[in-house]
Design a protein around this motif. Structure first.
Motif, mmCIF file in Angstrom:
data_model
loop_
_atom_site.group_PDB
_atom_site.id
_atom_site.type_symbol
_atom_site.label_atom_id
_atom_site.label_comp_id
_atom_site.label_asym_id
_atom_site.label_seq_id
_atom_site.Cartn_x
_atom_site.Cartn_y
_atom_site.Cartn_z
ATOM 1 N N VAL A 190 -13.543 -9.541 1.241
ATOM 2 C CA VAL A 190 -13.224 -10.191 2.512
ATOM 3 C C VAL A 190 -13.828 -9.357 3.642
ATOM 4 N N PRO A 191 -14.083 -9.956 4.815
ATOM 5 C CA PRO A 191 -14.540 -9.169 5.958
ATOM 6 C C PRO A 191 -13.474 -8.149 6.368
ATOM 7 N N ALA A 192 -13.891 -7.052 6.945
ATOM 8 C CA ALA A 192 -12.961 -5.983 7.304
ATOM 9 C C ALA A 192 -11.893 -6.455 8.275
ATOM 10 N N ASP A 193 -12.262 -7.351 9.192
ATOM 11 C CA ASP A 193 -11.256 -7.805 10.164
ATOM 12 C C ASP A 193 -10.271 -8.797 9.544
ATOM 13 N N HIS A 194 -10.518 -9.196 8.278
ATOM 14 C CA HIS A 194 -9.577 -10.064 7.568
ATOM 15 C C HIS A 194 -8.580 -9.260 6.730
ATOM 16 N N VAL A 201 0.865 -1.179 0.000
ATOM 17 C CA VAL A 201 0.000 0.000 0.000
ATOM 18 C C VAL A 201 0.904 1.233 0.000
ATOM 19 N N PRO A 202 1.043 1.902 -1.148
ATOM 20 C CA PRO A 202 1.951 3.058 -1.213
ATOM 21 C C PRO A 202 1.439 4.235 -0.391
ATOM 22 N N TYR A 203 2.394 4.993 0.114
ATOM 23 C CA TYR A 203 2.064 6.228 0.840
ATOM 24 C C TYR A 203 2.538 7.409 0.012
ATOM 25 N N LEU A 204 1.610 8.315 -0.332
ATOM 26 C CA LEU A 204 1.945 9.533 -1.075
ATOM 27 C C LEU A 204 2.159 10.660 -0.087
ATOM 28 N N ASP A 248 -10.772 2.961 8.196
ATOM 29 C CA ASP A 248 -11.594 3.268 7.029
ATOM 30 C C ASP A 248 -10.990 2.689 5.745
ATOM 31 N N GLN A 249 -9.642 2.648 5.691
ATOM 32 C CA GLN A 249 -8.990 2.048 4.534
ATOM 33 C C GLN A 249 -9.126 0.530 4.546
ATOM 34 N N LYS A 250 -9.130 -0.055 5.712
ATOM 35 C CA LYS A 250 -9.369 -1.497 5.809
ATOM 36 C C LYS A 250 -10.749 -1.847 5.260
ATOM 37 N N ARG A 251 -11.727 -1.035 5.624
ATOM 38 C CA ARG A 251 -13.091 -1.289 5.136
ATOM 39 C C ARG A 251 -13.152 -1.152 3.612
ATOM 40 N N LYS A 252 -12.411 -0.196 3.072
ATOM 41 C CA LYS A 252 -12.389 -0.002 1.620
ATOM 42 C C LYS A 252 -11.774 -1.208 0.922
ATOM 43 N N VAL A 253 -10.643 -1.688 1.446
ATOM 44 C CA VAL A 253 -10.003 -2.876 0.883
ATOM 45 C C VAL A 253 -10.936 -4.074 0.971
#
Length: 534
Positions: free
Chosen positions: A230-234, A177-180, A219-224
């Motif tokens: 996949v479930p957010a906790d995965h 996951v790149p960071y800008l 919030d990014q986990k939920r987006k992925v």
């Protein structure tokens, strides 16, 4: 029946799939299960033995003499167990086996194809590891990046595994996951595309592990999770940490062990939280006494070239409360600029590691001589023992033409020469003296003090050996033989008497060192550096 966890990678290489796989194995071990790990490498080399360290990093040698990918070193260190040649599968091995079977007529005249023959060969090798280990969990790391053409047969093979028995297989996919920095954003689009590539192949990941310089927020986990199915906790965040050995603890904070076990309908067998591994990681931050070491080698431009060595040194440092700082010093620079690169009390110890070829050798010889004459703790490993022998012969025994047959075969004084068993060997791959050998230790030596035993068993990787014609002269002048391989009377260790610590070994003790079982020689070497006053 073994459960299979397949680990794949996307977006870019060198993300740390090996560290994640090893960490997951550590977690499952600490929850009461048996674990083994294997690596699939898509390159066409049969093994890593003839690959350039600048290109591929170190070659890790198993006890049974296989020259493998360096990730097997991670597996051994995290699992605190020894693996074998079957734990590393390459495209070269697979293609070679299939072609040999075809030549023998074992396919009964059928057209030999990628599917089912090549993928079938891959699957049979994975199954062999499961059967040999009888492990509860078999973690399979697939090298390379999703989208690479050479990795497709391996991805198809693991898809077939799941298709035949979905209840006993899951997938974990690492992505970057790149960071800008300019917009202060973490970008998940590459992860979405990477998982999309996997799904086209027919693989749906169970876990998506987000690597990056920063932690992935909720919030990014939920987006992925939304875009990757996949479930957010995965969706697991795995940013850079101060030590790779802290990765299992960090993953457990996100309940990775629970997520994996629940995917198989299983529960932990033990509830222990302060495991030996957790207690070990506490020692990392408790090491306070600073010391600085110079590794004088020829492959210093790539950190991975000396990976196991640096890890073993840290194992010894943490076990003794030492905050060890390691500088990689190019032996060619020492050769050109002299020992002033090592001078002025900058270092508390010098280590010369293994290697091949004559480039930079004179710089290593200068480094060994500097340590000898300045009472600086010195550890020479494989080539490091050989250059120390040459230096001693030249400057103590006054043998001006002392050299190695590898570097100057025409020399009349070959202190290091080709082993008799290596004469006439034409092929390079897998033909060196490889694997573990038991040595007899000289009583009263520093090696005996370090190991606390009369014998030692360490791994080897070399063609050249100390010439016994010079053994008596060496010992008469204070260079003691500290260990031998009795079956062939091979000198396996030399050490200088009346010196704080000057030890050379023909074997590679770094390959057996583990965080929970630090290599004895590295513990002794670090203790010598702690006692050194610059």
């Amino acid at each position: 029946m073994s459960k299979f966890i397949f680990v794949t990678g996307g977006v870019m290489s060198s993300l740390g799939k090996g560290i994640f796989s090893a960490s997951l194995g550590r977690i499952l071990l600490d929850e009461g299960f048996s674990v083994t790990i294997l690596k699939m490498d898509p390159y066409l080399n049969v093994d890593a033995g003839v690959q350039n360290p600048f290109e591929h990093g170190e070659v890790f040698v198993t006890e049974d003499g296989a020259e493998t990918d360096l990730d097997l070193g991670h597996y051994e260190r995290f699992l605190n167990q020894n693996l074998h040649r079957i734990n590393n599968i390459t495209s070269g091995q697979v293609y070679l086996s299939v072609i040999e079977k075809e030549r023998k007529g074992e396919y009964m005249g059928h057209t030999v194809q990628i599917i089912p023959h090549l993928t079938g060969e891959i699957r049979s090798r994975v199954t062999k590891v499961a059967e040999a280990s009888k492990a509860d969990f078999v973690i399979v790391e697939v090298g390379g990046t999703v989208g690479d053409i050479e990795g497709l047969p391996f991805l198809e093979a693991i898809r077939e595994f799941w298709a035949e028995d979905p209840a006993n297989s899951i997938f974990a996919h690492l992505t970057y996951v790149p960071y800008l920095e300019t917009t202060d954003e973490l970008k998940t689009k590459p992860t979405q595309h990477s998982v999309g590539e996997l799904r086209k192949i027919g693989i749906q990941p169970t876990l998506v592990v987000a690597r990056g310089v920063k932690e992935l927020p909720a919030d990014q986990k939920r987006k992925v999770a939304l875009f990757c199915g996949v479930p957010a906790d995965h969706v697991i965040s795995l940013p850079n940490l101060t030590s790779v050995y802290k990765v299992p603890n960090y993953l457990q904070e996100q309940r990775v062990g629970h997520l994996v076990l629940s995917s198989f309908g299983m529960a932990p067998r033990t509830a222990e939280t302060e495991t030996p591994w957790v207690r070990f990681t506490w020692t990392i931050d408790q090491a306070k006494t600073p010391r600085r070491l110079a590794i004088v080698g020829k492959y210093v431009q790539l950190n991975d070239a000396y990976l196991s060595l640096r890890e073993a040194l840290h194992h010894g440092a943490w076990a003794t409360g030492c905050d060890l700082h390691i500088d990689l010093v190019d032996s060619e620079d020492v050769e050109k600029q002299g020992v002033r690169l090592l001078d002025a009390g900058k270092y508390d110890g010098i280590l010369v590691p293994g290697g091949f070829g004559k480039r930079g050798i004179e710089g290593m010889i200068l480094a060994a001589g500097y340590a000898r004459t300045h009472n600086l703790p010195y550890l020479g490993i494989c080539l490091g023992m050989q250059v120390a022998s040459i230096e001693f012969a030249r400057n103590v025994l006054s043998i001006a033409d002392a050299n190695s047959q590898e570097f100057k075969p025409e020399s009349k004084d070959l202190i290091i020469y080709l082993m008799p068993s290596q004469k006439g060997v034409q092929k390079l791959g897998g033909t060196m003296r490889l694997g573990v050998y038991e040595n007899t230790i000289t009583p009263g030596s520093r090696v005996q003090e370090a190991y606390g035993a009369s014998t030692l068993s360490e791994r080897h990787r070399h063609r050249y050996e100390f010439n016994n014609d010079y053994r008596t002269a060496f010992e008469e002048h204070g260079m003691r033989v500290a260990a031998v391989y009795p079956e062939e009377d091979l000198v396996e260790s030399l050490e200088l008497e009346n010196h704080p610590f000057f030890v050379g070994v023909q074997f590679h003790p770094e390959l057996s060192s583990k965080p929970l079982q630090p290599g004895p020689l590295f513990v002794a070497f670090v203790k010598a550096m702690l006692a050194h006053e610059g």
